[in-house]
Scaffold this motif. Structure first.
Motif, short mmCIF file in Angstrom:
data_model
loop_
_atom_site.label_atom_id
_atom_site.label_comp_id
_atom_site.label_asym_id
_atom_site.label_seq_id
_atom_site.Cartn_x
_atom_site.Cartn_y
_atom_site.Cartn_z
N SER A 1 0.86 -1.17 0.11
CA SER A 1 0.10 0.04 -0.06
C SER A 1 0.86 1.20 0.09
O SER A 1 1.55 1.56 1.11
CB SER A 1 -0.89 -0.11 1.33
OG SER A 1 -1.80 1.35 1.25
N VAL A 2 0.82 2.07 -1.05
CA VAL A 2 1.86 3.05 -1.21
C VAL A 2 1.19 4.46 -1.44
O VAL A 2 2.13 5.33 -1.44
CB VAL A 2 2.71 2.68 -2.54
CG1 VAL A 2 3.61 1.55 -2.40
CG2 VAL A 2 1.78 2.56 -3.63
N VAL B 1 0.73 16.25 -14.81
CA VAL B 1 0.13 16.01 -13.70
C VAL B 1 0.78 15.57 -12.47
O VAL B 1 0.51 15.69 -11.22
CB VAL B 1 -1.04 15.01 -13.89
CG1 VAL B 1 -2.09 14.83 -12.77
CG2 VAL B 1 -2.02 15.77 -15.25
N GLY B 2 2.03 14.91 -12.71
CA GLY B 2 2.93 14.36 -11.55
C GLY B 2 2.23 13.08 -10.79
O GLY B 2 2.59 13.13 -9.72
N LEU B 3 1.70 12.29 -11.62
CA LEU B 3 1.24 11.17 -10.86
C LEU B 3 2.44 10.10 -10.64
O LEU B 3 3.23 10.03 -11.46
CB LEU B 3 0.14 10.19 -11.63
CG LEU B 3 -1.04 11.17 -12.07
CD1 LEU B 3 -2.01 10.18 -12.87
CD2 LEU B 3 -1.61 11.80 -10.77
N THR B 4 2.17 9.35 -9.47
CA THR B 4 3.18 8.11 -9.15
C THR B 4 2.70 7.07 -9.99
O THR B 4 1.64 7.05 -10.86
CB THR B 4 2.99 7.78 -7.81
OG1 THR B 4 1.57 7.20 -7.60
CG2 THR B 4 2.92 8.97 -6.77
N ASN B 5 3.28 6.03 -10.12
CA ASN B 5 3.20 4.95 -10.96
C ASN B 5 1.63 4.22 -10.78
O ASN B 5 1.07 3.88 -11.49
CB ASN B 5 4.27 3.94 -10.69
CG ASN B 5 5.82 4.38 -11.44
OD1 ASN B 5 5.56 4.48 -12.60
ND2 ASN B 5 6.54 4.58 -10.66
N THR B 6 1.52 4.40 -9.26
CA THR B 6 0.30 3.65 -8.81
C THR B 6 -0.77 4.50 -9.49
O THR B 6 -1.99 4.02 -9.75
CB THR B 6 0.24 3.29 -7.48
OG1 THR B 6 1.21 2.40 -7.08
CG2 THR B 6 -0.88 2.69 -6.86
N SER C 1 3.20 -2.07 -9.90
CA SER C 1 3.32 -0.34 -9.62
C SER C 1 3.65 0.09 -8.52
O SER C 1 4.45 1.07 -8.29
CB SER C 1 1.99 0.20 -10.03
OG SER C 1 1.15 -0.01 -9.14
N ALA C 2 3.43 -0.73 -7.25
CA ALA C 2 3.76 -0.18 -5.97
C ALA C 2 5.13 -0.57 -5.82
O ALA C 2 5.87 0.19 -4.99
CB ALA C 2 2.91 -1.05 -4.92
N ASN C 3 5.67 -1.71 -6.20
CA ASN C 3 7.23 -1.99 -6.20
C ASN C 3 8.00 -0.84 -6.94
O ASN C 3 9.12 -0.37 -6.53
CB ASN C 3 7.53 -3.32 -6.81
CG ASN C 3 6.99 -4.45 -6.24
OD1 ASN C 3 7.30 -5.73 -6.60
ND2 ASN C 3 6.57 -4.21 -5.15
N MET C 4 7.39 -0.28 -7.98
CA MET C 4 7.98 0.76 -8.68
C MET C 4 8.03 2.19 -7.85
O MET C 4 9.24 2.86 -7.68
CB MET C 4 7.64 1.14 -9.95
CG MET C 4 7.55 -0.04 -11.03
SD MET C 4 6.84 0.15 -12.33
CE MET C 4 7.33 1.55 -13.20
N MET D 1 7.97 2.09 -4.67
CA MET D 1 8.60 1.75 -3.54
C MET D 1 10.30 2.01 -3.85
O MET D 1 10.99 1.46 -2.88
CB MET D 1 8.34 0.26 -2.95
CG MET D 1 7.00 0.34 -2.39
SD MET D 1 6.28 -1.54 -2.36
CE MET D 1 7.47 -2.37 -1.25
N LYS D 2 10.55 2.01 -5.09
CA LYS D 2 11.87 2.04 -5.66
C LYS D 2 12.61 0.77 -5.44
O LYS D 2 13.89 0.69 -5.11
CB LYS D 2 12.85 3.03 -4.81
CG LYS D 2 12.29 4.64 -4.76
CD LYS D 2 11.96 5.22 -6.24
CE LYS D 2 11.27 6.52 -6.14
NZ LYS D 2 11.10 6.93 -7.39
N VAL D 3 11.91 -0.30 -5.73
CA VAL D 3 12.49 -1.68 -5.72
C VAL D 3 13.37 -1.70 -6.86
O VAL D 3 13.04 -1.62 -7.91
CB VAL D 3 11.38 -2.88 -5.69
CG1 VAL D 3 12.14 -4.25 -5.92
CG2 VAL D 3 10.52 -2.74 -4.52
N PRO D 4 14.71 -2.05 -6.75
CA PRO D 4 15.64 -1.78 -7.66
C PRO D 4 15.35 -2.78 -8.88
O PRO D 4 15.60 -2.63 -10.04
CB PRO D 4 17.03 -2.42 -7.13
CG PRO D 4 16.92 -2.09 -5.47
CD PRO D 4 15.37 -2.34 -5.16
N ASP D 5 15.01 -4.03 -8.45
CA ASP D 5 14.77 -4.96 -9.55
C ASP D 5 13.34 -5.36 -9.58
O ASP D 5 12.91 -6.30 -8.87
CB ASP D 5 15.64 -6.22 -9.25
CG ASP D 5 15.78 -7.15 -10.46
OD1 ASP D 5 14.98 -6.96 -11.37
OD2 ASP D 5 16.65 -8.25 -10.33
#
Length: 592
Positions: A23-24, A84-89, A337-340, A342-346
């Motif tokens: 949940s991001v 608009v500046g949206l996050t990936n989620t 999208s949440a992993n992205m 969260m800056k998950v590297p891989d």
């Protein structure tokens, strides 16, 4: 690895980034998103006309103007640069709404920003971003989805067959000779785009002093000259999105338009593709949601043999399968999208799997209502809108990396990782250096897997107790998977790359295990929070996990089966014979 899927190839369960269901979004981000989604939904219900767009073979002007006004061409561009500046989620949710209503418009928008100018967003200098992103975000300029990465002979490449070379010009600019008719590319938005991300071979001096050709990425404007487009292609589906052949002929590119580092273009291209694929799963989950609404409305109202058809088992199985496929696709979309965010590297394997699964699941969901509507002759009628959606869906299994190629990518990337881990273990065994406990644990796990004994992998305390059976199936599948991958490596070594019959089944097993994990995580969260739909989600999870586990077991049996090895060898012979004969070889049953 930080990748859940990558660890599967080593027989490891690393629940981070999947469990608990991520949940991001902050409360403020959620409110902002809802304020955007509501008018977007109304716009597609009241203004956009998907049937008319298809008839015209371009997006209606009123729709285009409305999309620009909503900022739909720059959803992830920072606000200070006109977006608009949206996050990936957040982006995934908006794209999902578009997918419900019109995939043709979705492709136009996704082509533009998920892939088209994503390179500038990810790798552009501040000057490049300030120069290009405001115009791209406003929709006054467009960018094509397919990267301008031409391959001699077409198809997928690792760069060796790249068709463009950027040579130094007299005025300090790079020149892409190209030539009319040489290495043309068919690109989404190709006829309307003003900005292209072009990849070309450039000479790069190595530390040894040797000069080698390496791929570099460039931002190319149509205004530079030498960029021409053919007429819009006639297509089976997504007709309102512009698809056209693009030619590059002696295009001069300023030095400041190098995108990313010199010689690092392949890395730029792969990052763009990995970063852009996640939107496909969310868009297609929206499409599936819309199709299911039409299908169940018909099933609940059509009567046959004195009862509504929704009460018949054959129809119930179809509806249940549509619901499960949608649940898995939607779960994957929002985990990735949440992993992205969260800056998950891989996350490259998860992104590839989400694209494969979503495109194939949506195709199945799009096809199933045909038999529901067929009773009154409307199975393939444009009147329902399902027929158009099915044609639109066909391309998704092909572009952004064909599913066949992506399956090999998933399998080979994971197997390479497992091979490195196995090599490291061997080195540790040869030189323990006080690591006896680690060695015994690793060897013990492998010995248990070899004889079919569970290794003790557990999701206890991570998954809701009501889903313990499904959790066990996930851990058991990981054990079976790790053993199958290691056996393949030990048997074939580096030549495993040639075992494509096996690699396909390894990839399918990995896809199913990841699908089991994301729905288990999501249903577990619903049960823990007491959501009103929790018991329904529990059924979705349990049913899917049961079916997926059986597929995993069957695919992995095939990987290690001598009977299947013979079948694969026979198929190779059949294929070679048909190819050499240039068609069917078997004699006609009537002797003709």
């Amino acid at each position: 690895s930080t990748s859940f899927v990558m660890n599967l190839f080593n027989g490891q369960l690393v629940p981070d980034n999947v469990f608990p269901f991520p949940s991001v979004l902050s409360e403020e981000q959620t409110q902002f998103l809802q304020a955007l989604v509501d008018p977007c939904t109304r716009f597609f219900e009241e203004v956009n006309d998907a049937a008319e767009n298809e008839k015209l073979e371009h997006v209606e002007e009123a729709t285009l103007a409305g999309l620009k006004e909503m900022g739909a061409f720059g959803l992830q561009v920072p606000e200070e640069l006109g977006g608009v500046g949206l996050t990936n989620t957040q982006y995934a949710r908006v794209v999902e709404v578009v997918g419900v209503h019109d995939l043709g418009v979705g492709i136009s928008l996704g082509a533009h920003q998920s892939i088209g100018f994503k390179g500038i967003l990810l790798f552009g200098t501040q000057r490049q971003k300030e120069k290009y992103l405001p115009k791209l975000a406003s929709g006054s300029w467009e960018a094509p989805s397919s990267l301008a990465l031409p391959v001699v002979g077409g198809g997928s490449t690792q760069g060796a067959g790249l068709g463009f070379t950027a040579v130094p010009g007299r005025d300090g600019k790079r020149e892409i000779p190209g030539g009319k008719g040489k290495n043309p590319m068919t690109l989404s938005n190709g006829g309307t785009a003003e900005i292209f991300t072009v990849f070309a071979k450039t000479p790069v001096k190595q530390p040894t002093g040797e000069v080698k050709d390496k791929i570099s990425a460039f931002i190319v404007e149509r205004a530079f000259g030498g960029v021409t487009s053919g007429p819009p292609e006639k297509k089976m589906g997504i007709k309102c999105s512009n698809t056209a052949e693009v030619h590059f002929d002696n295009v001069k590119v300023p030095a400041e338009n190098l995108l990313g580092e010199h010689g690092k273009g392949f890395m730029v291209a792969m990052n763009i593709l990995n970063n852009g694929r996640f939107g496909m799963a969310s868009a297609l989950s929206g499409t599936m949601r819309g199709v299911i609404v039409k299908a169940v409305d018909h099933a609940a109202n059509r009567k046959q043999f004195g009862d509504t058809i929704s009460n018949y088992g054959a129809i119930q199985e179809k509806v249940a399968r549509m619901a499960m496929l949608h649940y898995v696709t939607e779960s994957m979309a929002y985990v990735v999208s949440a992993n992205m965010d969260m800056k998950v590297p891989d996350y490259k394997l998860e992104a590839a799997i989400s694209k494969i699964f979503a495109s194939e699941a949506a195709w199945l969901v799009g096809a199933l209502p045909g038999s529901l509507f067929a009773g009154n002759g409307r199975g393939t009628s444009p009147e329902t809108g399902v027929e158009r959606v099915l044609r639109d869906l066909r391309i998704f299994r092909i572009f952004e990396g064909t599913n066949d190629i992506l399956r090999l990518f998933v399998a080979l990337t994971g197997i390479e990782y497992a091979g490195v881990q196995l090599k490291n273990l061997r080195a540790t065994v040869m030189n323990p250096s006080g690591k006896t406990e680690v060695i015994l644990k690793e060897i013990g796990m492998r010995a248990k897997r070899k004889v079919g004994i569970p290794t003790g992998l557990s999701l206890e305390g991570v998954v809701h107790p009501g889903l313990d059976k499904s959790a066990y199936l996930v851990t058991r599948a990981i054990d079976l998977f790790g053993e199958a991958v290691e056996s393949l490596l030990l048997k074939h070594g580096e030549k495993v790359i040639d075992q494509q019959f096996h690699l396909k089944r390894v990839a399918d097993a990995a896809i199913d295990i990841y699908a089991m994990a994301v729905v288990l995580s999501r249903a577990s969260r619903s049960l823990s929070l007491g959501h009103p739909t929790a018991e329904h989600e529990k059924l979705l999870c349990q049913t899917w996990s049961h079916e997926a586990f059986e597929r995993v077991r069957e695919n992995l049996r095939a990987v290690g089966s001598s009977a299947w090895n013979q079948a694969f060898a026979d198929m190779k012979q059949i294929s070679n014979a048909v190819v050499q004969n240039k068609g069917i070889l078997a004699a006609h049953p009537l002797g003709f």
